[in-house]
Design an enzyme around this catalytic site. Structure first.
Site, PDB file in Angstrom:
ATOM      1  N   SER A  30       0.817  -1.224   0.000  1.00 34.16           N
ATOM      2  CA  SER A  30       0.000   0.000   0.000  1.00 34.16           C
ATOM      3  C   SER A  30       0.839   1.258   0.000  1.00 34.16           C
ATOM      4  O   SER A  30       1.642   1.473   0.905  1.00 34.16           O
ATOM      5  CB  SER A  30      -0.879   0.051   1.257  1.00 34.16           C
ATOM      6  OG  SER A  30      -2.008  -0.725   1.096  1.00 34.16           O
ATOM      7  N   HIS A  61      -2.951   1.046  -4.825  1.00 33.22           N
ATOM      8  CA  HIS A  61      -2.355  -0.107  -5.510  1.00 33.22           C
ATOM      9  C   HIS A  61      -2.540   0.071  -7.014  1.00 33.22           C
ATOM     10  O   HIS A  61      -3.668   0.008  -7.518  1.00 33.22           O
ATOM     11  CB  HIS A  61      -3.044  -1.416  -5.071  1.00 33.22           C
ATOM     12  CG  HIS A  61      -2.713  -1.835  -3.671  1.00 33.22           C
ATOM     13  ND1 HIS A  61      -1.777  -2.795  -3.384  1.00 33.22           N
ATOM     14  CD2 HIS A  61      -3.184  -1.435  -2.479  1.00 33.22           C
ATOM     15  CE1 HIS A  61      -1.694  -2.964  -2.077  1.00 33.22           C
ATOM     16  NE2 HIS A  61      -2.546  -2.151  -1.499  1.00 33.22           N
ATOM     17  N   HIS A  83      -5.791  -8.800  -1.747  1.00 35.00           N
ATOM     18  CA  HIS A  83      -5.917  -9.243  -0.359  1.00 35.00           C
ATOM     19  C   HIS A  83      -7.104 -10.195  -0.218  1.00 35.00           C
ATOM     20  O   HIS A  83      -8.064 -10.128  -0.990  1.00 35.00           O
ATOM     21  CB  HIS A  83      -6.144  -8.036   0.562  1.00 35.00           C
ATOM     22  CG  HIS A  83      -5.132  -6.955   0.403  1.00 35.00           C
ATOM     23  ND1 HIS A  83      -5.205  -6.044  -0.629  1.00 35.00           N
ATOM     24  CD2 HIS A  83      -4.031  -6.639   1.115  1.00 35.00           C
ATOM     25  CE1 HIS A  83      -4.173  -5.203  -0.535  1.00 35.00           C
ATOM     26  NE2 HIS A  83      -3.449  -5.547   0.504  1.00 35.00           N
ATOM     27  N   TYR A  85      -9.328  -9.993   2.022  1.00 32.51           N
ATOM     28  CA  TYR A  85     -10.551  -9.249   2.377  1.00 32.51           C
ATOM     29  C   TYR A  85     -11.275  -8.701   1.148  1.00 32.51           C
ATOM     30  O   TYR A  85     -12.418  -8.266   1.237  1.00 32.51           O
ATOM     31  CB  TYR A  85     -10.251  -8.121   3.380  1.00 32.51           C
ATOM     32  CG  TYR A  85      -9.318  -7.036   2.894  1.00 32.51           C
ATOM     33  CD1 TYR A  85      -9.723  -6.107   1.942  1.00 32.51           C
ATOM     34  CD2 TYR A  85      -8.035  -6.923   3.405  1.00 32.51           C
ATOM     35  CE1 TYR A  85      -8.873  -5.113   1.495  1.00 32.51           C
ATOM     36  CE2 TYR A  85      -7.173  -5.938   2.971  1.00 32.51           C
ATOM     37  CZ  TYR A  85      -7.606  -5.031   2.017  1.00 32.51           C
ATOM     38  OH  TYR A  85      -6.761  -4.052   1.577  1.00 32.51           O
ATOM     39  N   GLU A  86     -10.622  -8.721  -0.012  1.00 34.24           N
ATOM     40  CA  GLU A  86     -11.307  -8.277  -1.236  1.00 34.24           C
ATOM     41  C   GLU A  86     -12.222  -9.372  -1.785  1.00 34.24           C
ATOM     42  O   GLU A  86     -12.947  -9.149  -2.743  1.00 34.24           O
ATOM     43  CB  GLU A  86     -10.278  -7.878  -2.295  1.00 34.24           C
ATOM     44  CG  GLU A  86      -9.478  -6.635  -1.911  1.00 34.24           C
ATOM     45  CD  GLU A  86      -8.393  -6.318  -2.919  1.00 34.24           C
ATOM     46  OE1 GLU A  86      -8.725  -5.815  -4.003  1.00 34.24           O
ATOM     47  OE2 GLU A  86      -7.212  -6.580  -2.620  1.00 34.24           O
ATOM     48  N   ALA A 113       2.448  -2.077   4.268  1.00 38.81           N
ATOM     49  CA  ALA A 113       2.141  -1.064   5.283  1.00 38.81           C
ATOM     50  C   ALA A 113       1.632  -1.814   6.495  1.00 38.81           C
ATOM     51  O   ALA A 113       0.870  -2.772   6.347  1.00 38.81           O
ATOM     52  CB  ALA A 113       1.078  -0.115   4.746  1.00 38.81           C
ATOM     53  N   MET A 211      -2.535  -6.881   6.874  1.00 38.77           N
ATOM     54  CA  MET A 211      -3.544  -7.749   6.260  1.00 38.77           C
ATOM     55  C   MET A 211      -3.023  -8.403   4.986  1.00 38.77           C
ATOM     56  O   MET A 211      -3.817  -8.768   4.109  1.00 38.77           O
ATOM     57  CB  MET A 211      -4.795  -6.919   5.925  1.00 38.77           C
ATOM     58  CG  MET A 211      -5.336  -6.109   7.092  1.00 38.77           C
ATOM     59  SD  MET A 211      -6.651  -5.006   6.562  1.00 38.77           S
ATOM     60  CE  MET A 211      -6.881  -4.013   8.038  1.00 38.77           C
ATOM     61  N   SER A 212      -1.712  -8.563   4.872  1.00 42.22           N
ATOM     62  CA  SER A 212      -1.170  -9.071   3.602  1.00 42.22           C
ATOM     63  C   SER A 212       0.093  -9.893   3.849  1.00 42.22           C
ATOM     64  O   SER A 212       0.369 -10.315   4.967  1.00 42.22           O
ATOM     65  CB  SER A 212      -0.849  -7.890   2.676  1.00 42.22           C
ATOM     66  OG  SER A 212       0.249  -7.163   3.174  1.00 42.22           O
ATOM     67  N   ASN A 235       1.345   3.587  10.946  1.00 43.59           N
ATOM     68  CA  ASN A 235       0.512   4.117  12.043  1.00 43.59           C
ATOM     69  C   ASN A 235       0.788   3.302  13.295  1.00 43.59           C
ATOM     70  O   ASN A 235       1.296   2.179  13.193  1.00 43.59           O
ATOM     71  CB  ASN A 235      -0.987   3.993  11.680  1.00 43.59           C
ATOM     72  CG  ASN A 235      -1.376   2.552  11.354  1.00 43.59           C
ATOM     73  OD1 ASN A 235      -1.071   2.062  10.264  1.00 43.59           O
ATOM     74  ND2 ASN A 235      -1.985   1.876  12.299  1.00 43.59           N
ATOM     75  N   HIS A 247      -7.239   4.520   6.450  1.00 42.65           N
ATOM     76  CA  HIS A 247      -6.431   4.189   5.276  1.00 42.65           C
ATOM     77  C   HIS A 247      -5.714   5.446   4.762  1.00 42.65           C
ATOM     78  O   HIS A 247      -4.639   5.347   4.169  1.00 42.65           O
ATOM     79  CB  HIS A 247      -7.325   3.574   4.199  1.00 42.65           C
ATOM     80  CG  HIS A 247      -6.571   2.969   3.048  1.00 42.65           C
ATOM     81  ND1 HIS A 247      -5.652   1.943   3.213  1.00 42.65           N
ATOM     82  CD2 HIS A 247      -6.563   3.249   1.724  1.00 42.65           C
ATOM     83  CE1 HIS A 247      -5.138   1.627   2.038  1.00 42.65           C
ATOM     84  NE2 HIS A 247      -5.665   2.408   1.117  1.00 42.65           N
TER      85      HIS A 247
END
Ligand code: HPA
Length: 275
Positions: A30, A61, A83, A85-86, A113, A211-212, A235, A247
């Site tokens: 990201s 992306h 990902h 979650y997509e 990230a 998440m990746s 963060n 995000h």
């Protein structure tokens, strides 16, 4: 017999970039995709033109493969990834990493990230990944195993190659930047974690969360390809500061760190190619 998805994808890449023989692959996370534009003499292939390649809809992306040179070494970069979650299956999420490995790379560098869990970390830090916690609830190797790709039960003792991590340390030193190190925990997302989940992850030994990355690392380990990982701490993880997670903050920090990240990779990737 029809070509396998992997063979079909490789054939398309070879026809678009004849003679390309990348030694190192890099997956840009990201907001970090801009580095792909640093490659010299590039061939850029949008993911949409690659058969079976999953398409990312997440802002930040770009969604293309770049084959080119860096420091005299042939590199292939993925500007963007998909990902779980997509809605993609774990196998689909790992497919692009398999394509890079099947292209013949000797090492895969994964970037992402991540939220900082380690209380010593600051926003904007870069972290060499020493190991991971797969808490995503899935594994991309579930299903029939293709023994031509790798073993049914691959060893993960050195999923992040200690030699490459040492090279990363040396590259950071030579670049004059501070490199953190730690364990990356992967959750499925897409909701960010709760403060209680972050406390749990810290207890479990995680230094950063995202998440990746883990599906791609498992696929590369399965195919016997060495891996190095870099997290950009975009963060502080939930509950550490009063600030809400977004995000936008992730993108802003990645943008701010871009220069340092690029200098590190310009040093590191050619060294990886030579190792
Ligand atoms: N949590 C999960 N994924 C992330 C974060 C986070 O705090 N920051 C960037 N990706």
């Amino acid at each position: 017999m029809a070509a396998s998805p992997l063979d079909a994808c490789i054939a398309t890449i070879r026809s678009r970039a004849p003679g390309a023989a990348p030694k190192v692959g890099i997956i840009l996370g990201s907001g970090l995709g801009g580095f792909g534009d640093a490659l010299e003499n590039p061939t850029k292939i949008p993911y949409g033109e690659l058969p079976h390649f999953p398409l990312s809809g997440v802002p930040g992306h770009a969604g293309r493969l770049v084959l080119g040179m860096l420091g005299g070494q042939p590199i292939v970069a993925m500007q963007g990834r998909v990902h779980f979650y997509e809605g993609y299956t774990p196998q689909e999420v790992a497919f692009p990493a398999r394509v890079l490995c099947a292209l013949g790379i000797k090492a895969l560098v994964v970037t992402n990230a991540a939220g900082g869990i380690n209380l010593g970390f600051q926003v904007g830090d870069l972290m060499g990944i020493t190991d991971h916690l797969n808490l995503a609830g899935y594994n991309p190797l579930i299903g029939p195993n293709d023994p031509k790709l790798g073993p049914r039960f691959p060893d993960m003792s050195h999923a992040y190659d200690p030699g490459l991590l040492e090279l990363l340390r040396q590259s950071a030193l030579a670049t004059g930047m501070r490199l953190r190190e730690g364990v990356y925990a992967c959750l499925s997302g897409p909701s960010y974690e709760t403060p209680a989940e972050i406390r749990m992850l810290r207890t479990l030994g995680a230094d950063a969360v995202g998440m990746s990355t883990v599906p791609e690392v498992i696929a590369a380990a399965h195919m016997g390809v060495r891996v190095a990982g870099i997290s950009c701490i975009t963060n502080l993880a939930a509950g550490i500061s009063k600030q809400k997670l977004s995000h936008e903050e992730v993108g802003e920090t990645a943008e701010r760190v871009k220069g340092v990240f690029q200098r590190l990779l310009e040093r590191f990737l050619p060294e990886v190619a030579k190792s």
